[in-house]
Structure formats: structure tokens, C-alpha cells
Motif scaffolding. Structure first.
Motif, PDB file in Angstrom:
ATOM      1  N   ILE A  59      55.972  53.422  30.820  1.00 21.64           N
ATOM      2  CA  ILE A  59      55.876  53.961  32.172  1.00 21.64           C
ATOM      3  C   ILE A  59      56.256  52.880  33.180  1.00 21.64           C
ATOM      4  CG2 ILE A  59      54.116  55.700  31.687  1.00 21.64           C
ATOM      5  CD1 ILE A  59      52.081  53.724  32.948  1.00 21.64           C
ATOM      6  N   LYS A  60      56.644  53.331  34.351  1.00 23.52           N
ATOM      7  CA  LYS A  60      56.929  52.419  35.463  1.00 23.52           C
ATOM      8  C   LYS A  60      55.858  52.662  36.517  1.00 23.52           C
ATOM      9  CE  LYS A  60      60.516  51.367  38.831  1.00 23.52           C
ATOM     10  NZ  LYS A  60      61.822  51.784  39.342  1.00 23.52           N
ATOM     11  N   ALA A  61      54.983  51.665  36.744  1.00 24.00           N
ATOM     12  CA  ALA A  61      53.870  51.787  37.687  1.00 24.00           C
ATOM     13  C   ALA A  61      54.239  51.128  39.006  1.00 24.00           C
ATOM     14  CB  ALA A  61      52.621  51.142  37.108  1.00 24.00           C
ATOM     15  N   THR A  62      54.088  51.864  40.121  1.00 23.54           N
ATOM     16  CA  THR A  62      54.388  51.346  41.455  1.00 23.54           C
ATOM     17  C   THR A  62      53.106  51.345  42.276  1.00 23.54           C
ATOM     18  OG1 THR A  62      56.608  52.267  41.315  1.00 23.54           O
ATOM     19  CG2 THR A  62      55.836  51.647  43.493  1.00 23.54           C
ATOM     20  N   PHE A  63      52.666  50.153  42.653  1.00 24.98           N
ATOM     21  CA  PHE A  63      51.449  49.970  43.444  1.00 24.98           C
ATOM     22  C   PHE A  63      51.726  49.019  44.598  1.00 24.98           C
ATOM     23  CE2 PHE A  63      49.478  51.689  39.730  1.00 24.98           C
ATOM     24  CZ  PHE A  63      48.252  52.198  40.137  1.00 24.98           C
ATOM     25  N   THR A  64      50.815  48.978  45.578  1.00 26.70           N
ATOM     26  CA  THR A  64      50.881  48.009  46.665  1.00 26.70           C
ATOM     27  C   THR A  64      50.066  46.795  46.255  1.00 26.70           C
ATOM     28  OG1 THR A  64      51.080  49.776  48.281  1.00 26.70           O
ATOM     29  CG2 THR A  64      50.425  47.629  49.108  1.00 26.70           C
ATOM     30  N   THR A  65      50.662  45.608  46.363  1.00 30.01           N
ATOM     31  CA  THR A  65      49.969  44.380  45.957  1.00 30.01           C
ATOM     32  C   THR A  65      48.820  44.078  46.910  1.00 30.01           C
ATOM     33  OG1 THR A  65      51.475  43.010  47.253  1.00 30.01           O
ATOM     34  CG2 THR A  65      52.058  43.386  44.956  1.00 30.01           C
ATOM     35  N   LYS A  66      47.897  43.236  46.460  1.00 27.80           N
ATOM     36  CA  LYS A  66      46.777  42.828  47.305  1.00 27.80           C
ATOM     37  C   LYS A  66      47.305  42.064  48.516  1.00 27.80           C
ATOM     38  CE  LYS A  66      43.309  42.236  43.702  1.00 27.80           C
ATOM     39  NZ  LYS A  66      42.450  41.259  43.024  1.00 27.80           N
ATOM     40  N   GLY A  67      46.835  42.423  49.711  1.00 29.84           N
ATOM     41  CA  GLY A  67      47.250  41.729  50.925  1.00 29.84           C
ATOM     42  C   GLY A  67      46.424  40.460  51.100  1.00 29.84           C
ATOM     43  N   ARG A  68      47.106  39.331  51.332  1.00 33.37           N
ATOM     44  CA  ARG A  68      46.405  38.055  51.506  1.00 33.37           C
ATOM     45  C   ARG A  68      46.517  37.540  52.930  1.00 33.37           C
ATOM     46  NH1 ARG A  68      48.492  38.676  46.563  1.00 33.37           N
ATOM     47  NH2 ARG A  68      47.210  38.103  44.788  1.00 33.37           N
ATOM     48  N   GLY A  69      47.100  38.340  53.817  1.00 28.30           N
ATOM     49  CA  GLY A  69      47.185  37.958  55.219  1.00 28.30           C
ATOM     50  C   GLY A  69      48.195  36.853  55.468  1.00 28.30           C
ATOM     51  N   PHE A  70      48.014  36.140  56.581  1.00 32.57           N
ATOM     52  CA  PHE A  70      48.902  35.043  56.949  1.00 32.57           C
ATOM     53  C   PHE A  70      48.485  33.819  56.154  1.00 32.57           C
ATOM     54  CE2 PHE A  70      50.621  31.576  59.322  1.00 32.57           C
ATOM     55  CZ  PHE A  70      51.764  32.068  59.925  1.00 32.57           C
ATOM     56  N   THR A  71      49.341  33.337  55.259  1.00 34.41           N
ATOM     57  CA  THR A  71      48.998  32.189  54.416  1.00 34.41           C
ATOM     58  C   THR A  71      50.011  31.069  54.615  1.00 34.41           C
ATOM     59  OG1 THR A  71      50.284  32.982  52.548  1.00 34.41           O
ATOM     60  CG2 THR A  71      47.995  33.652  52.620  1.00 34.41           C
TER      61      THR A  71
END
Length: 191
Positions: A93-105
Motif C-alpha cells: 500500500i501507499k500511505a499518505t499522511f501529514t508529518t508531525k509539525g515542529r514549528g520554526f526550527t
């Protein structure tokens, strides 16, 4: 075929040697309308209702628990419950998710820079360092690795399916999938 899934979390197999697996739960969904290549699918989400969603529910005459609509490729030829048989036969399968947001780094965390020396008397520390060029071209080039927004982007990964529990609608895939536990994403049958 595509499905809306929720990431439950990670675990591992009990075989020797064990493999890391990610557990994904296929959400309950109804196919509202089937077009030539795609279909409008309603699914359950914890988000609030509004007038537009109420109008869609009235149009397709579905219950109020299905409060999100999305266009997907499905195996169904007519409206009703979503067909899960392609998942039972799928290998990859091909899984498409939004990565964890880490803000301004900073540049060290965002781009894995090593930073400066940690001895006495230096001022380099965790800074980026020099970014400019000489007199020509006299500007910072586009795409320069600098501090900024890190994460919160869409990411797709191909994973091998180890098992699919049709009763509980849980897929176990080898390896990791982007996003936090509890986040929603899409899964497409690749093979």
C-alpha cells in the motif's frame, strides 16, 4: 483503491526475528456518489458540523455521524458501504499522511547540521554560519538551507502489508508511517 485510515501506533511482530509494524484502522465510510474514475465518500471525523456539511448529508440522505466528505478511487460500482475486498488481496500500500509539525526550527535540527566547536571562547554554537556569496552574485541563493518551518508537510511511503483484520478493519504494515498517533491519512492499494 483508496481508503481513509487512522494511525493507531506502532508495534512489532512476535516472529523471530521480529519486524516493526504500524497499525492503521480503516474508518467507517459510505460511498455517496460514484463517478467515472472516482467517488464521493463520507466518513466519520471528530470535527464540528456546519451548514455546508448538513446540506451534503441531506443531499445524500446519510446519518449525521458521517460529517466529512472526500473524493476517492473506490471499488464500489454503486452507493453504499465502502468495499474492503481489495485490501484483503493487497500486498503493498501507499500511505499518505501529514508529518508531525515542529514549528520554526533552527538549521541544526531542520537540516541535521553539525554546528560549531563546543570549546571555550567561540561564538559559533548552533548557528547556521555564513550564508552569503562574494560580490557576485551578491545575494543568498534560492533553496539555501536555513532556519524555518519544519514538518507539517504531506509525505507518502510504500509499505508491505503483513496482515489485514477484516472484522476490526485493522491493517498491519511493515515499517513506519508519517504522522502522529491518531492522525488521519489516505491509503492506496499499490500492488
Amino acid at each position: 483503491m483508496e481508503y481513509i485510515v487512522e494511525k493507531i501506533g506502532m508495534s512489532r511482530t512476535i516472529t523471530v526475528p521480529s519486524k516493526p509494524v504500524t497499525l492503521l484502522r480503516v474508518l467507517d465510510a459510505k460511498v455517496c456518489e460514484v463517478n467515472e474514475n472516482s467517488a464521493i465518500v463520507a466518513y466519520k471525523s471528530g470535527k464540528k458540523m456546519n451548514k455546508a456539511i448538513e446540506g451534503q448529508q441531506k443531499k445524500y440522505s446519510i446519518s449525521s455521524e458521517f460529517n466529512r466528505f472526500v473524493t476517492l478511487e473506490v471499488a464500489n460500482s454503486e452507493a453504499g458501504d465502502i468495499d474492503l475486498t481489495p485490501l484483503a488481496e493487497a500486498k503493498v500500500i501507499k500511505a499518505t499522511f501529514t508529518t508531525k509539525g515542529r514549528g520554526f526550527t533552527g538549521a541544526m535540527k531542520r537540516w541535521n547540521f553539525s554546528g560549531g566547536p563546543a570549546e571555550h571562547g567561540h561564538r559559533f554554537g548552533r548557528r547556521t554560519g555564513s550564508i552569503g556569496n562574494a560580490e557576485w552574485p551578491g545575494r543568498v541563493m534560492k533553496g539555501k538551507k536555513m532556519p524555518g518551518q519544519y514538518g507539517n508537510t504531506q509525505n507518502s511511503v510504500k509499505n508491505e502489508i503483513i496482515s489485514f483484520d477484516a472484522e476490526n478493519k485493522i491493517i498491519a504494515v511493515v515499517g513506519s508511517v508519517s504522522g502522529a498517533n491518531g492522525s488521519l491519512g489516505r491509503v492506496k492499494v499499490a500492488k
